[in-house]
Scaffold this motif. Sequence first.
Motif, PDB file in Angstrom:
ATOM      1  N   LEU A  76       0.664  -1.279   0.069  1.00  0.00           N
ATOM      2  CA  LEU A  76       0.087  -0.092  -0.079  1.00  0.00           C
ATOM      3  C   LEU A  76       0.890   1.229  -0.093  1.00  0.00           C
ATOM      4  CD1 LEU A  76      -2.635   1.545   0.077  1.00  0.00           C
ATOM      5  CD2 LEU A  76      -2.730   1.144   2.734  1.00  0.00           C
ATOM      6  N   PRO A  77       1.883   1.391   0.778  1.00  0.00           N
ATOM      7  CA  PRO A  77       2.608   2.699   0.756  1.00  0.00           C
ATOM      8  C   PRO A  77       3.257   2.824  -0.618  1.00  0.00           C
ATOM      9  CG  PRO A  77       3.069   1.244   2.691  1.00  0.00           C
ATOM     10  CD  PRO A  77       2.315   0.330   2.019  1.00  0.00           C
ATOM     11  N   LEU A  78       4.041   1.827  -1.002  1.00  0.00           N
ATOM     12  CA  LEU A  78       4.420   1.999  -2.495  1.00  0.00           C
ATOM     13  C   LEU A  78       3.420   2.513  -3.508  1.00  0.00           C
ATOM     14  CD1 LEU A  78       6.867  -0.178  -4.346  1.00  0.00           C
ATOM     15  CD2 LEU A  78       4.714   0.165  -5.411  1.00  0.00           C
ATOM     16  N   LEU A  79       2.042   1.727  -3.799  1.00  0.00           N
ATOM     17  CA  LEU A  79       1.200   2.212  -4.468  1.00  0.00           C
ATOM     18  C   LEU A  79       0.720   3.445  -4.171  1.00  0.00           C
ATOM     19  CD1 LEU A  79      -0.947  -0.931  -4.568  1.00  0.00           C
ATOM     20  CD2 LEU A  79       0.654  -0.367  -6.259  1.00  0.00           C
ATOM     21  N   ARG A  80       0.456   4.117  -3.207  1.00  0.00           N
ATOM     22  CA  ARG A  80       0.315   5.381  -2.865  1.00  0.00           C
ATOM     23  C   ARG A  80       1.324   6.518  -3.170  1.00  0.00           C
ATOM     24  NH1 ARG A  80      -3.090   4.538   3.013  1.00  0.00           N
ATOM     25  NH2 ARG A  80      -5.288   4.607   2.223  1.00  0.00           N
ATOM     26  N   GLY A  81       2.433   6.089  -2.937  1.00  0.00           N
ATOM     27  CA  GLY A  81       3.538   6.846  -3.116  1.00  0.00           C
ATOM     28  C   GLY A  81       3.550   7.063  -4.680  1.00  0.00           C
ATOM     29  N   LYS A  82       3.440   6.145  -5.499  1.00  0.00           N
ATOM     30  CA  LYS A  82       3.631   6.255  -6.886  1.00  0.00           C
ATOM     31  C   LYS A  82       2.450   6.860  -7.555  1.00  0.00           C
ATOM     32  CE  LYS A  82       7.721   4.331  -6.892  1.00  0.00           C
ATOM     33  NZ  LYS A  82       8.992   5.354  -7.154  1.00  0.00           N
ATOM     34  N   LEU A 104     -10.909  -1.464  -1.561  1.00  0.00           N
ATOM     35  CA  LEU A 104     -10.412  -1.655  -0.292  1.00  0.00           C
ATOM     36  C   LEU A 104      -9.686  -0.218   0.065  1.00  0.00           C
ATOM     37  CD1 LEU A 104      -8.246  -4.906  -0.444  1.00  0.00           C
ATOM     38  CD2 LEU A 104     -10.561  -4.669   0.347  1.00  0.00           C
ATOM     39  N   TRP A 105      -9.329   0.636  -0.886  1.00  0.00           N
ATOM     40  CA  TRP A 105      -8.637   1.813  -0.638  1.00  0.00           C
ATOM     41  C   TRP A 105      -8.972   2.642  -1.826  1.00  0.00           C
ATOM     42  CZ3 TRP A 105      -5.431  -2.487   0.476  1.00  0.00           C
ATOM     43  CH2 TRP A 105      -5.326  -2.586   1.999  1.00  0.00           C
ATOM     44  N   ARG A 106      -9.182   4.179  -1.472  1.00  0.00           N
ATOM     45  CA  ARG A 106      -9.197   5.036  -2.529  1.00  0.00           C
ATOM     46  C   ARG A 106      -8.581   6.495  -2.302  1.00  0.00           C
ATOM     47  NH1 ARG A 106     -15.427   7.158  -4.237  1.00  0.00           N
ATOM     48  NH2 ARG A 106     -14.857   8.127  -2.322  1.00  0.00           N
ATOM     49  N   ASP A 107      -7.939   7.001  -3.082  1.00  0.00           N
ATOM     50  CA  ASP A 107      -7.408   8.214  -3.146  1.00  0.00           C
ATOM     51  C   ASP A 107      -7.417   8.879  -4.411  1.00  0.00           C
ATOM     52  OD1 ASP A 107      -5.881   8.071  -0.234  1.00  0.00           O
ATOM     53  OD2 ASP A 107      -5.175   6.201  -1.043  1.00  0.00           O
ATOM     54  N   VAL A 181      -4.754  -2.704  -9.076  1.00  0.00           N
ATOM     55  CA  VAL A 181      -4.645  -1.139  -8.563  1.00  0.00           C
ATOM     56  C   VAL A 181      -5.031  -0.645  -9.983  1.00  0.00           C
ATOM     57  CG1 VAL A 181      -1.901  -1.488  -9.596  1.00  0.00           C
ATOM     58  CG2 VAL A 181      -2.929   0.588  -8.162  1.00  0.00           C
ATOM     59  N   ASP A 182      -5.752   0.656  -9.950  1.00  0.00           N
ATOM     60  CA  ASP A 182      -6.447   1.327 -10.803  1.00  0.00           C
ATOM     61  C   ASP A 182      -6.231   2.748 -10.900  1.00  0.00           C
ATOM     62  OD1 ASP A 182      -9.017   1.079 -12.926  1.00  0.00           O
ATOM     63  OD2 ASP A 182      -9.332   2.480 -11.293  1.00  0.00           O
ATOM     64  N   LEU A 183      -6.378   3.361 -12.049  1.00  0.00           N
ATOM     65  CA  LEU A 183      -6.520   4.753 -12.124  1.00  0.00           C
ATOM     66  C   LEU A 183      -7.799   5.061 -12.896  1.00  0.00           C
ATOM     67  CD1 LEU A 183      -2.933   6.339 -12.785  1.00  0.00           C
ATOM     68  CD2 LEU A 183      -4.325   6.487 -10.674  1.00  0.00           C
ATOM     69  N   SER A 184      -8.766   5.696 -12.341  1.00  0.00           N
ATOM     70  CA  SER A 184     -10.150   6.182 -13.107  1.00  0.00           C
ATOM     71  C   SER A 184     -10.496   7.493 -12.894  1.00  0.00           C
ATOM     72  CB  SER A 184     -11.297   5.241 -12.338  1.00  0.00           C
ATOM     73  OG  SER A 184     -10.932   4.040 -12.680  1.00  0.00           O
ATOM     74  N   THR A 194      -1.389   6.327 -19.195  1.00  0.00           N
ATOM     75  CA  THR A 194      -2.042   5.918 -18.066  1.00  0.00           C
ATOM     76  C   THR A 194      -1.738   4.361 -17.868  1.00  0.00           C
ATOM     77  OG1 THR A 194      -3.299   7.871 -18.212  1.00  0.00           O
ATOM     78  CG2 THR A 194      -3.965   5.894 -16.520  1.00  0.00           C
ATOM     79  N   LEU A 195      -2.038   3.502 -18.728  1.00  0.00           N
ATOM     80  CA  LEU A 195      -2.168   2.098 -18.678  1.00  0.00           C
ATOM     81  C   LEU A 195      -0.717   1.748 -18.487  1.00  0.00           C
ATOM     82  CD1 LEU A 195      -3.348  -0.579 -18.499  1.00  0.00           C
ATOM     83  CD2 LEU A 195      -2.941  -0.939 -20.983  1.00  0.00           C
ATOM     84  N   ALA A 196       0.277   2.257 -19.052  1.00  0.00           N
ATOM     85  CA  ALA A 196       1.847   1.858 -18.842  1.00  0.00           C
ATOM     86  C   ALA A 196       2.189   2.386 -17.421  1.00  0.00           C
ATOM     87  CB  ALA A 196       2.697   2.829 -19.840  1.00  0.00           C
ATOM     88  N   LEU A 197       1.654   3.359 -16.936  1.00  0.00           N
ATOM     89  CA  LEU A 197       2.166   3.870 -15.731  1.00  0.00           C
ATOM     90  C   LEU A 197       1.580   2.673 -14.534  1.00  0.00           C
ATOM     91  CD1 LEU A 197       3.260   5.744 -13.552  1.00  0.00           C
ATOM     92  CD2 LEU A 197       1.077   7.084 -13.597  1.00  0.00           C
ATOM     93  N   VAL A 198       0.275   2.610 -14.733  1.00  0.00           N
ATOM     94  CA  VAL A 198      -0.430   1.588 -13.608  1.00  0.00           C
ATOM     95  C   VAL A 198       0.203   0.188 -13.603  1.00  0.00           C
ATOM     96  CG1 VAL A 198      -2.408   0.150 -13.242  1.00  0.00           C
ATOM     97  CG2 VAL A 198      -2.651   2.703 -13.823  1.00  0.00           C
TER      98      VAL A 198
END
Length: 415
Positions: A76-82, A104-107, A181-184, A194-198
Amino acid sequence: MPVGEDPHRHARLLARVHDATVAGEVPPARPRPVIGASWTRVRSRGIDPERGRTGRLLGADELVERRRESGMSEVLPLLRGKLAGVAEQTANIMVITDADGHLLWRDGSTAVRRNADALGFFEGMSWGEDVVGTNAIGTALVTGLPIQVYSAEHYVRTHHAWTCASAPVHDPRTGRLLGAVDLSGPAATVSPTTLALVETVAQLAESQLRTAHLEALEALRGSAVPLLSRVTGPAVVTDAHGWVAASTGIAPVNRVALPAGCGAGRAWLPALGDCAVEPVPGGWLVRLIDDDPTSALDERTRVRLDLRCPQARIEVASASGGWSHPLTPRHAELLFLLTAHPGGRTAAQLAADVFGDELRTVTVRAEMSRLRRNLGGLLARRPYRFSDNVEVEVLRPDDPGSLLPHSIAPAVRGG
């Protein structure tokens, strides 16, 4: 979305394709194969294209338990940080789910989160395909592949104003699907990067888990070596997942398939044979009682190949007990093909089955070698097949379109 395509023009075309498909008419263009396959799955499940299906909201305690059990909290810390900062800056939200698609989490962007609330896109809700139809999270979890879903590629019409990119995350220790992990965000924020980043961030998360695993295994090795020096006969020390920290008296192996719910006692292990299993700090001491890996197959062994979930598994039951093992997509394909050909398949035949090219035998032999290291005497070779005294049962999904959804093997898709 095709590179260089005008997003608004492409969205209008997708809307016409969606409307025609839902109405049972001939669409003006074909959806992408991965989208078309997903639409077929969700239509067969009776998903309402206007509203989807109402999912059950997890209670507060259940959400906490899901977060703990998913394994995604470790990264989780890595995913949030990136991604959290990127989501805020690009008017998107970052979402992390479990393997069932529960959020589970949303930011991310406050405004976008408010819009997402109206769709039920918040913590505790499920965004699996069987609830809300085609979407990046649910479809990535079904196929096991990263995917970006834009505008009317979503099956449910109320999601057409959105774009989302998602990638699955697996536990390198077990191969188990942990979640996604998702960006929406609004469809207007669509970007080919975006897909390459995720996908890259998901790979970083798996790399972090792999590094942590190797460090823990090295720590276990420090206590395993002196322990084995006091053991008489062949033995190995493994971590809780069966990864070997040290061994004595046997040919080196990387991993031992431990029984499901491993406990102290006697067990037959496919790579080793009949063994005595004892708990040690950080894992298990496994002592060979009979080092012939086929000895436990003298009586008929029952194998179930469970293909009903995206993470296929092999389950084994014998006189010595039972165990199960998750399968990679490629290994699931190969074992499924062996069940379809009880008499066996040569490397060239499997290469044609999987790749449509009988010359790709080197790849097939490498994968079958890995399978035989895990499954031991269950598999024979020349030709590759299940051993004669093994009974095999295949558990298929109710929807034929959901059988090995990740596979593009000619013998799977053509069958």
